[in-house]
Write an enzyme that holds these catalytic residues in place. Sequence first.
Site: not given
Length: 331
Positions: A186, A204
């Site tokens: 995940g 970012k």
Amino acid sequence: MSVIKAALLGFGTVGEGVYTAIHSHQQQLNELLGVRVEIVAVLIRDKNKKRDIESNILVTTDFEEILNIRDLDVVFEAIVGEEPGYTYLKQAIDKGIHVITANKVMFAKYGQELIHKAKQRNVKLAFEATTAGGVPIIRTIQRLLQVNRITKVQGILNGTSNFILTKMRENKLSFEAALHLAQQKGYAEADPTNDISGKDAFCKLMILSQLVFGEQPCWSEVKIEGITSISQQQIEEKEHQGQRYKHIAEIYKEGKLIKASVKPIIVDSNHPLYWIEGVENAIALEASLVGNITLQGPGAGKMPTASAMIEDFAEIVQHQQLQEKIPALQM
Ligand SMILES: NC(=O)c1ccc[n+]([C@@H]2O[C@H](COP(=O)([O-])OP(=O)(O)OC[C@H]3O[C@@H](n4cnc5c(N)ncnc54)[C@H](OP(=O)(O)O)[C@@H]3O)[C@@H](O)[C@H]2O)c1
């Protein structure tokens, strides 16, 4: 006890995390801020999805309904992509509503404009969660390194890429097998393109550039290279020489020019990012007075990202309370 009314824009991984955190930490919020936080509305895209949301909370696909809520104090934005997040946040700021966002794609592009708008409206805009998830890098730069001149920033800003490189080295996996493992756990999306191509880290980095240098380099001039070209054999060879491949987003100034890149870099054990393993993120800063600082922690995930947003929220409320006290103190 006074009530703060909040709305969540998005109820996916992050939005649900904020919902859970507000409930599980209501007592801490009460004690710290002397207020009760009430989630009054949740904005989603698909009304048919089953969600665990209390029945007295408005769940809507219509942002107008949220804007029309009387005395709404703050929105937590955790939608994906530039739009509609940008438009919604502009509208919220215009209405005098404080904004907390996790949306890095939107904020890398429109952050400066929104910050400007928020200042004009005397509204707070917080974005800790946009960069390195739970790692308090934004606050550290904004509040704790105000006098220092930051000369260089290097970061591992994408946990998925770092996990893949770590597993290729530790478990001698091919890139494909390590990516598959990241998806099974995940950590990687079904479509992992943004993570492994360096695009996610780039957004970012641009947010950090704006914060540190007050501007961003021309996007088209930034070298962005992902991790797909690195073979397991190359990683193994470097390991024998005591070196590691790390996917590093870097920014520094050369004269007036901002130099930025996102690419795999070979580092040895005296580099602070050599030791960052798995899904962790880290940011190494060089600053004029303090020297070198490295912050490390969970760069994504439901609760670490919610943590960043709740801490932003607490600071906004404290700031607001201070502002309300100042006129009284001056009398
Ligand atoms: N996941 C992380 O660990 C993490 C960390 C840091 C920052 N972020 C950022 O946080 C944001 C949310 O990420 P996430 O992982 O929570 O995403 P997600 O699980 O895909 O959830 C997105 C949510 O936004 C809603 N949404 C999408 N488009 C919308 C629209 N046009 N109008 C109204 N609602 C809409 C979706 O509604 P439905 O539920 O109806 O589909 C869903 O609830 C992104 O910008 C991401 O980059 C994520």
